[in-house]
Design an enzyme around this catalytic site. Structure first.
Site, short mmCIF file in Angstrom:
data_model
loop_
_atom_site.label_atom_id
_atom_site.label_comp_id
_atom_site.label_asym_id
_atom_site.label_seq_id
_atom_site.Cartn_x
_atom_site.Cartn_y
_atom_site.Cartn_z
N CYS A 132 -97.76 106.77 43.50
CA CYS A 132 -96.68 107.58 42.86
C CYS A 132 -96.49 106.93 41.22
CB CYS A 132 -95.38 107.79 43.57
SG CYS A 132 -95.65 108.00 45.30
N THR B 29 -90.50 112.36 51.00
CA THR B 29 -89.59 112.25 49.98
C THR B 29 -88.45 112.96 50.31
OG1 THR B 29 -91.31 112.09 48.37
CG2 THR B 29 -89.35 112.60 47.54
N ASN C 18 -95.25 100.03 51.22
CA ASN C 18 -96.48 100.80 51.09
C ASN C 18 -97.49 99.95 50.05
OD1 ASN C 18 -93.92 101.61 49.56
ND2 ASN C 18 -95.47 102.45 48.25
#
Ligand code: PLP
Length: 386
Positions: free
Chosen positions: A323, A72, A150
């Site tokens: 997430c 990130t 992802n």
């Protein structure tokens, strides 16, 4: 025995990585790499070695590695660091990026930066014609396109993207967090000026990553301080984590072919089984994908219900990006691919790792089939499965 099928969210720490880290978490090796005395020099040596190990994983030079607190931060540094250095240039970003790219880009757009989104086709690959049209409008500073998604595992043709970006006089950032350790990566061959990596996706510790940075590109630091990491990331280095990242990178490079072949064999068995379940759709099936990743939907079902039912049976999967778990909106990746929202809401992602077995894949298939049949029987009107 529980089954962990969520390796794209995070991976277990390799015991060999933990072993390498332990001295740096005890009083055996506690110097500050910036100190000139022997403690500092020993720490600096460990830092340099880890830098070389991470660089080797992507065939880059050690001097190109900027350690960060994870993928990130590396994504934020690439995007915001570039935007601050080149304030008047346009930014082109793919619609299917991870939140670690999407959110800083959205923040830049709110601040008035010119940001445009690159669409993908039905398989999740960058729409090259639309991309060419966006580039042709000129004044592009930075393009950000991930290497492997992802959620779906779909891989982009980064060298082809890079050739277009360079012809347009722009720079390319590529989030390779999911590709590293699963596929051979060569920084120069890819042609990106910035590459994002994260340790915890390759059996390293959480909270450490890197931006691989072409020396010709200048960035503004996000965090200023003692001049560490070439002034791009001030702060005393998290040496234990960095050493762990280095060892994990070394092991991933050495075992890459084996890990990829094992994952591919499991994935093939899994997909063959899934195709026998009526209605199941495998997303991005027509595209090149990571060997360990399958995302699929089952019409008439909700992923949160399926996920919880699987969890009760001891099987850990994800409904998409970890997430985003907890949110019930359909995946932005699947919507960008043109998947119907209702089908997207049924998405389950299985991401395999080196400890998984064929028996676990079979158990998953049997369990999944049982769950959808059970729901169909209990709730008339659901898609009937036989
Ligand atoms: N980019 C991608 C593609 C990811 O999958 C992830 C993590 O899920 C990240 C970035 C963020 O990395 P980190 O968890 O190290 O901050």
């Amino acid at each position: 025995m529980p089954i962990y099928f969520d390796h794209n969210a995070t991976t277990p720490l390799d015991p060999r990585v933990l072993e390498a880290m332990l001295p740096y978490l005890s009083d055996a090796a506690y110097g500050n790499p910036s100190s000139v005395h022997r403690y500092g020099r020993a720490a600096r040596q460990a830092l340099d070695e880890a830098r070389a190990q991470v660089a080797a994983l992507v065939s880059a030079e050690a001097t190109q590695i900027i350690f960060t607190s994870g993928g990130t931060e590396a994504d934020n540094l690439a995007l915001k660091g570039f935007a601050a250095r080149y304030p008047d240039r346009r930014l082109l970003v793919s619609e299917i990026e991870h939140a670690a790219v999407l959110e800083p880009v959205r923040a830049l757009a709110r601040q008035g930066r010119a940001v445009e989104w690159i669409p993908v086709d039905g398989e999740g690959r960058v729409d090259m014609a639309a991309f060419d049209a966006l580039l042709a409008r000129g004044n592009v500073g930075l393009v950000s396109i991930m290497h492997a998604n992802n959620e779906t595992g779909v891989i982009q043709d980064i060298p082809a993207v890079a050739a277009r970006v360079h012809a347009a006089g722009a720079a390319l950032h590529c989030d390779a967090v999911q590709t590293a350790g699963k596929r051979l990566l060569d920084f120069n061959f890819l042609g990106a000026q910035m590459l994002t990596l994260s340790a915890h996706k390759i059996r390293g510790p959480r909270g450490v990553g890197a931006l691989v940075l072409d020396k010709t590109l200048e960035l503004e630091p996000l965090q200023q301080g003692g001049g560490q990491e070439k002034g791009l990331r001030g702060g005393t280095e998290n040496l234990a984590a960095i050493v762990g990242f280095g060892r994990a990178a070394e092991l991933a490079a050495a075992e890459l072919a084996l890990r990829a072949a094992q994952a591919q064999a499991l994935r093939e068995r899994l997909e063959a089984g899934l195709r026998r379940i009526p209605g199941v759709v495998i997303f991005g099936a027509g595209a090149e994908r990571l060997p360990n990743t399958v995302q699929f939907g089952t019409p008439g079902f909700e992923s949160e219900t399926l996920l919880m039912a699987l969890d009760r049976k001891g099987i850990a999967v994800s409904s998409g990006s970890a997430c985003h778990s907890g949110k019930t909106e359909p995946s932005h990746v699947l919507l960008a691919m043109g998947v119907e929202p209702a089908l997207a809401l049924s998405a389950i992602r299985v991401s395999l790792g080196q400890d998984n077995t064929l028996e676990q894949v079979d158990r998953f298939l049997e369990t999944y089939r049982g769950i959808v049949q059970g729901i169909s029987a209990a709730l008339p009107g659901r898609a009937a499965l036989s």
